[in-house]
Structure formats: structure tokens, C-alpha cells
Design a protein around this motif. Structure first.
Motif, mmCIF file in Angstrom:
data_model
loop_
_atom_site.group_PDB
_atom_site.id
_atom_site.type_symbol
_atom_site.label_atom_id
_atom_site.label_comp_id
_atom_site.label_asym_id
_atom_site.label_seq_id
_atom_site.Cartn_x
_atom_site.Cartn_y
_atom_site.Cartn_z
ATOM 1 N N ALA A 1 -6.792 -15.538 14.998
ATOM 2 C CA ALA A 1 -6.119 -15.472 16.296
ATOM 3 C C ALA A 1 -4.797 -16.229 16.267
ATOM 4 O O ALA A 1 -4.734 -17.386 15.862
ATOM 5 C CB ALA A 1 -7.021 -16.043 17.388
ATOM 6 N N GLY A 2 -3.726 -15.544 16.637
ATOM 7 C CA GLY A 2 -2.410 -16.158 16.673
ATOM 8 C C GLY A 2 -1.733 -16.315 15.333
ATOM 9 O O GLY A 2 -0.598 -16.810 15.261
ATOM 10 N N LYS A 3 -2.363 -15.897 14.252
ATOM 11 C CA LYS A 3 -1.787 -16.034 12.912
ATOM 12 C C LYS A 3 -0.867 -14.857 12.603
ATOM 13 O O LYS A 3 -1.060 -13.736 13.087
ATOM 14 C CB LYS A 3 -2.886 -16.107 11.853
ATOM 15 C CG LYS A 3 -3.853 -17.261 12.048
ATOM 16 C CD LYS A 3 -3.175 -18.598 11.868
ATOM 17 C CE LYS A 3 -4.193 -19.717 12.001
ATOM 18 N NZ LYS A 3 -3.714 -21.006 11.605
ATOM 19 N N SER A 4 0.116 -15.135 11.763
ATOM 20 C CA SER A 4 1.058 -14.107 11.350
ATOM 21 C C SER A 4 0.542 -13.454 10.066
ATOM 22 O O SER A 4 0.364 -14.131 9.048
ATOM 23 C CB SER A 4 2.437 -14.716 11.098
ATOM 24 O OG SER A 4 3.345 -13.735 10.674
ATOM 25 N N VAL A 5 0.308 -12.145 10.137
ATOM 26 C CA VAL A 5 -0.334 -11.435 9.028
ATOM 27 C C VAL A 5 0.505 -10.226 8.623
ATOM 28 O O VAL A 5 0.965 -9.463 9.485
ATOM 29 C CB VAL A 5 -1.751 -10.962 9.424
ATOM 30 C CG1 VAL A 5 -2.432 -10.294 8.233
ATOM 31 C CG2 VAL A 5 -2.593 -12.123 9.935
ATOM 32 N N LEU A 6 0.688 -10.056 7.317
ATOM 33 C CA LEU A 6 1.350 -8.880 6.760
ATOM 34 C C LEU A 6 0.320 -8.055 6.000
ATOM 35 O O LEU A 6 -0.418 -8.594 5.172
ATOM 36 C CB LEU A 6 2.475 -9.300 5.805
ATOM 37 C CG LEU A 6 3.205 -8.168 5.066
ATOM 38 C CD1 LEU A 6 3.996 -7.297 6.040
ATOM 39 C CD2 LEU A 6 4.129 -8.736 3.975
ATOM 40 N N VAL A 7 0.270 -6.764 6.286
ATOM 41 C CA VAL A 7 -0.605 -5.845 5.557
ATOM 42 C C VAL A 7 0.275 -4.821 4.859
ATOM 43 O O VAL A 7 0.904 -3.974 5.513
ATOM 44 C CB VAL A 7 -1.595 -5.127 6.493
ATOM 45 C CG1 VAL A 7 -2.502 -4.187 5.687
ATOM 46 C CG2 VAL A 7 -2.437 -6.138 7.273
ATOM 47 N N THR A 8 0.370 -4.895 3.536
ATOM 48 C CA THR A 8 1.123 -3.885 2.801
ATOM 49 C C THR A 8 0.246 -2.644 2.637
ATOM 50 O O THR A 8 -0.962 -2.740 2.482
ATOM 51 C CB THR A 8 1.584 -4.394 1.432
ATOM 52 O OG1 THR A 8 0.490 -4.390 0.512
ATOM 53 C CG2 THR A 8 2.183 -5.799 1.528
ATOM 54 N N GLY A 9 0.876 -1.485 2.693
ATOM 55 C CA GLY A 9 0.084 -0.257 2.718
ATOM 56 C C GLY A 9 -0.682 -0.120 4.018
ATOM 57 O O GLY A 9 -1.729 0.526 4.076
ATOM 58 N N GLY A 10 -0.144 -0.680 5.089
ATOM 59 C CA GLY A 10 -0.872 -0.788 6.338
ATOM 60 C C GLY A 10 -0.991 0.489 7.141
ATOM 61 O O GLY A 10 -1.695 0.503 8.151
ATOM 62 N N LEU A 11 -0.314 1.551 6.719
ATOM 63 C CA LEU A 11 -0.499 2.844 7.375
ATOM 64 C C LEU A 11 -1.411 3.760 6.561
ATOM 65 O O LEU A 11 -1.622 4.919 6.935
ATOM 66 C CB LEU A 11 0.852 3.532 7.613
ATOM 67 C CG LEU A 11 1.798 2.810 8.566
ATOM 68 C CD1 LEU A 11 3.101 3.582 8.721
ATOM 69 C CD2 LEU A 11 1.158 2.582 9.934
ATOM 70 N N HIS B 1 -2.435 -7.348 0.344
ATOM 71 C CA HIS B 1 -1.643 -6.423 -0.460
ATOM 72 C C HIS B 1 -2.499 -5.214 -0.832
ATOM 73 O O HIS B 1 -3.253 -5.233 -1.801
ATOM 74 C CB HIS B 1 -1.140 -7.133 -1.710
ATOM 75 C CG HIS B 1 -0.283 -6.286 -2.596
ATOM 76 N ND1 HIS B 1 0.462 -5.214 -2.134
ATOM 77 C CD2 HIS B 1 -0.043 -6.355 -3.939
ATOM 78 C CE1 HIS B 1 1.109 -4.666 -3.148
ATOM 79 N NE2 HIS B 1 0.814 -5.331 -4.249
ATOM 80 N N LEU B 2 -2.355 -4.151 -0.025
ATOM 81 C CA LEU B 2 -3.098 -2.919 -0.259
ATOM 82 C C LEU B 2 -2.197 -1.763 -0.681
ATOM 83 O O LEU B 2 -2.701 -0.695 -1.042
ATOM 84 C CB LEU B 2 -3.877 -2.509 1.004
ATOM 85 C CG LEU B 2 -5.120 -3.336 1.318
ATOM 86 C CD1 LEU B 2 -4.770 -4.632 2.019
ATOM 87 C CD2 LEU B 2 -6.093 -2.544 2.176
ATOM 88 N N ALA B 3 -0.888 -1.945 -0.631
ATOM 89 C CA ALA B 3 0.018 -0.871 -1.025
ATOM 90 C C ALA B 3 -0.167 -0.567 -2.507
ATOM 91 O O ALA B 3 -0.323 -1.469 -3.329
ATOM 92 C CB ALA B 3 1.465 -1.279 -0.748
ATOM 93 N N GLY B 4 -0.129 0.716 -2.836
ATOM 94 C CA GLY B 4 -0.264 1.075 -4.241
ATOM 95 C C GLY B 4 -0.469 2.565 -4.411
ATOM 96 O O GLY B 4 -0.666 3.313 -3.445
ATOM 97 N N GLN B 5 -0.419 2.992 -5.644
ATOM 98 C CA GLN B 5 -0.715 4.365 -6.029
ATOM 99 C C GLN B 5 -2.143 4.318 -6.570
ATOM 100 O O GLN B 5 -2.446 3.565 -7.483
ATOM 101 C CB GLN B 5 0.278 4.824 -7.096
ATOM 102 C CG GLN B 5 0.394 6.325 -7.272
ATOM 103 C CD GLN B 5 -0.839 6.999 -7.808
ATOM 104 O OE1 GLN B 5 -1.502 7.747 -7.090
ATOM 105 N NE2 GLN B 5 -1.200 6.737 -9.057
ATOM 106 N N VAL B 6 -3.041 5.113 -5.996
ATOM 107 C CA VAL B 6 -4.460 4.988 -6.352
ATOM 108 C C VAL B 6 -5.012 6.200 -7.085
ATOM 109 O O VAL B 6 -6.180 6.191 -7.484
ATOM 110 C CB VAL B 6 -5.317 4.715 -5.096
ATOM 111 C CG1 VAL B 6 -4.869 3.429 -4.420
ATOM 112 C CG2 VAL B 6 -5.269 5.881 -4.120
ATOM 113 N N SER B 7 -4.218 7.233 -7.266
ATOM 114 C CA SER B 7 -4.712 8.440 -7.928
ATOM 115 C C SER B 7 -4.712 8.260 -9.445
ATOM 116 O O SER B 7 -3.664 8.007 -10.053
ATOM 117 C CB SER B 7 -3.849 9.647 -7.563
ATOM 118 O OG SER B 7 -4.163 10.750 -8.382
ATOM 119 N N HIS B 8 -5.874 8.422 -10.036
ATOM 120 C CA HIS B 8 -5.971 8.299 -11.492
ATOM 121 C C HIS B 8 -5.261 9.458 -12.182
ATOM 122 O O HIS B 8 -4.534 9.259 -13.156
ATOM 123 C CB HIS B 8 -7.446 8.236 -11.907
ATOM 124 C CG HIS B 8 -8.210 7.187 -11.176
ATOM 125 N ND1 HIS B 8 -7.866 5.857 -11.231
ATOM 126 C CD2 HIS B 8 -9.285 7.271 -10.355
ATOM 127 C CE1 HIS B 8 -8.708 5.163 -10.477
ATOM 128 N NE2 HIS B 8 -9.569 5.992 -9.930
#
Length: 330
Positions: free
Chosen positions: A8-18, A85-92
Motif C-alpha cells: 500500500a502506497g509503494k511505488s511499483v514498476l511492472v515491466t511487460g505489464g500489459l 521484471h516480466l518483459a521478455g520474448q517467451v516463444s521457444h
């Protein structure tokens, strides 16, 4: 401390967030009261979509930017309390067809991120989502974190390299990183429009469209499955458990079954036709056979347990995708 108190109230960045998992995480963080920024390059065919965060659209910030641009990334890293950090290319398969793209999206982006944290924000807690693919063909089952890493495709190599960037910067520079190795994840917002990501998405799309599902090989390959809500829970616990810093952890599930059994469960929610066919040569070269992971170490450290079964999770997933068919598969 509860998760609500922690975020609560923390600043959070989510990469690959969409994307699939990133959007589900962003939604939960917003509901916990965090100040959430989602970063996404919206690379075509990778699964990112603004609709994925529609339930909390007025409670988060969206930044469209490419993490391969180090200068643009720096401003987004400053003053964050948590970075997922979730952004990435995931297709093998795509990694074998476009290795330079996979290298850039998975490795260059990651080194830019840990460098930005080293230079601008050492206090942030950083969690990186890797993949079971780094293990390659298992020597023994279930696979523990001590199992040798022997990737069978470019994606596995680059995801493993990205892991090492996080671990190295943690041990040398004090960047407080944690690495989670995910297994087959499914749930609402799963990208199913194309064949670039998981076999789960491919089979669900085929079932929803009334197409025949093709099972490669024997169909008896064993896999384990995590519902996305359980993965989100794991990410939040990893970010708030000090014992997780500087280490690699497996996720996994008690619900493991063959691909034939998976199709059987799927048939409870869709009319399914299926057939077993030989492996295409390009896919056979990177198939890992049976896999299921040992997640007991992470469970002991954090108290995490998967709660949603394959059957329950597939029911929720199919219902969501039917409700939003025009967005995801029609």
C-alpha cells in the motif's frame, strides 16, 4: 506483515505489464493500494494489450517504451520500491527463428535494467521471471534448483543469461534481485491469438474455435501447471521475503498430468476434437520430454502453496475468454 501493508502506497514498476502475467500482477498490486506503473513495448504478436489492465485502468500509469533503450529506462527505475521484471520474448520457436530479437528483448533489456538499478536505485526489490526451459531435458524428476541448466533453445540460453545478470548484480553490487523459474502458467488474459507462446494457449484457442487439437509425439508428455493467480501470489511473496534475495527458486504445482489428460480436462469446458501426430522436425529438436518441478524450497521460504487446480483454473480461463472473445481470439 500482510501483502496489503507491504504494498500500500509503494511505488511499483511492472515491466511487460500489459502482457499476460504482468497485467494480472498489475491488477492485484493496484487492488493492494500500490502506485503502479506498467512498462510495455507492445511488440506486435507478443501478447501485450491495453485491455488487459482495463479493471484498474484509472489506478495505474502506462508507459509505452522499449527496455532496449537504456536512457528511457533510467527515468522509470528511479525511486521505485519494487520492480517486477516480466518483459521478455517467451516463444521457444521464435527464439530459434529470430535469435537476435530474443537476445535483445531478454538480455539487453535485462542488463539495462540491472545497470539502472545499480546506478540509480539500490533500495528497490527486484523480481525476475525466468523459465523452466533453462533446465532443458530433465535428468531426474521432479526438477530441483540444483539440476544442471542445459537449455535446448536460444530462449533458454538468453533467459539463463538474464538470470545471471540479476544474480551477479545482487552479489557484487547489492541489487536486491530474486529469480523465479516459472512453469506452464495459464489463466485470464492468456495470449491465445497466435502460436508464439504456450501450448496451453494454442490448445485453448483451437478448442474455442472448434478446431482439431494436434498433440505432438505420443501425447503422454507430463507437465505441471500454475494458475496465474498463484503465480501472482508467488511474485508478491518473493518481493517481500528477505530470504529470497540473491537466489533462484522454482515454481511448480501438485497438479501434473499428460497432455492427453490436459485435453481431457479441457473437454469438460469445450467441445474438443484431437489427434496425436508426429513431431514437426523443428519442434522435436527443442522438446524437453517430461517435466515437473520441485517447488518445496520456495514453499518453505515463503509459505507459498498453489491453490487453484487445473480443472478449476481452466474453467475460470475459458469463461473469461468467452466473455471477451473479440479481444482475445475471434
Amino acid at each position: 506483515m500482510s501483502l496489503a501493508d507491504a504494498f500500500a502506497g509503494k511505488s511499483v514498476l511492472v515491466t511487460g505489464g500489459l502482457g499476460f502475467i504482468g497485467s494480472n500482477l498489475a491488477i492485484e498490486l493496484a487492488r493492494l493500494g500500490a502506485d503502479v506503473t506498467v512498462l510495455d513495448a507492445l511488440i506486435p504478436q507478443h501478447g501485450g494489450h491495453r485491455f488487459n489492465v482495463e479493471p484498474v485502468r484509472d489506478r495505474l500509469n502506462i508507459e509505452i517504451s522499449d527496455m532496449r533503450d537504456a536512457d528511457a529506462l533510467e527515468a522509470l527505475v528511479r525511486n521505485r520500491d519494487f520492480i517486477f521484471h516480466l518483459a521478455g520474448q517467451v516463444s521457444h520457436g521464435d527464439s530459434m527463428r529470430e535469435p537476435q530479437l530474443d537476445l535483445g528483448v531478454n538480455c539487453v533489456s535485462t542488463i539495462n535494467l540491472v545497470e539502472a538499478c545499480r546506478n540509480l536505485n539500490l533500495r528497490a526489490r527486484l523480481v525476475y521471471t525466468s523459465t523452466r526451459q533453462v533446465y532443458g531435458v530433465p535428468n531426474t524428476l521432479p526438477v530441483t534448483e540444483e539440476h544442471p541448466t542445459q537449455p535446448v533453445d536460444v530462449n533458454g540460453i538468453n533467459k539463463l543469461a538474464a538470470e545471471y545478470y540479476h544474480l551477479l548484480y545482487s552479489s557484487v553490487y547489492g541489487v536486491r534481485s530474486t529469480v523465479l523459474r516459472l512453469t506452464n502458467t495459464f489463466g485470464p488474459r492468456l495470449q491465445i491469438r497466435n502460436d508464439r507462446q504456450s501450448f496451453i494457449g494454442i490448445m485453448i484457442r483451437q478448442a474455442l474455435r472448434g478446431e482439431r487439437i494436434r498433440l505432438f509425439g505420443t501425447g503422454k508428455q507430463i507437465r505441471d501447471f500454475n494458475y496465474v493467480d498463484d503465480v501472482v501470489s508467488a511474485l508478491l511473496l518473493a518481493a517481500t521475503t528477505d530470504a529470497c534475495v540473491g537466489r533462484v527458486w522454482n515454481l511448480g504445482s501438485p497438479w501434473r498430468c499428460s497432455l492427453l489428460d490436459f485435453v481431457s480436462v479441457l473437454s469438460e469446458f469445450c467441445d474438443v476434437e484431437w489427434e496425436v501426430v508426429p513431431f514437426p522436425e523443428d519442434r522435436k529438436l527443442i522438446d524437453i520430454g517430461d517435466y515437473y518441478g520441485d517447488y518445496s524450497a520456495f514453499s518453505d521460504a515463503t509459505g507459498w502453496r498453489p491453490e487453484v487446480s487445473l480443472r478449476e483454473g481452466l474453467g475460470r480461463t475459458i469463461a473469461f475468454l468467452r466473455e471477451h472473445a473479440e479481444i482475445y481470439w475471434k
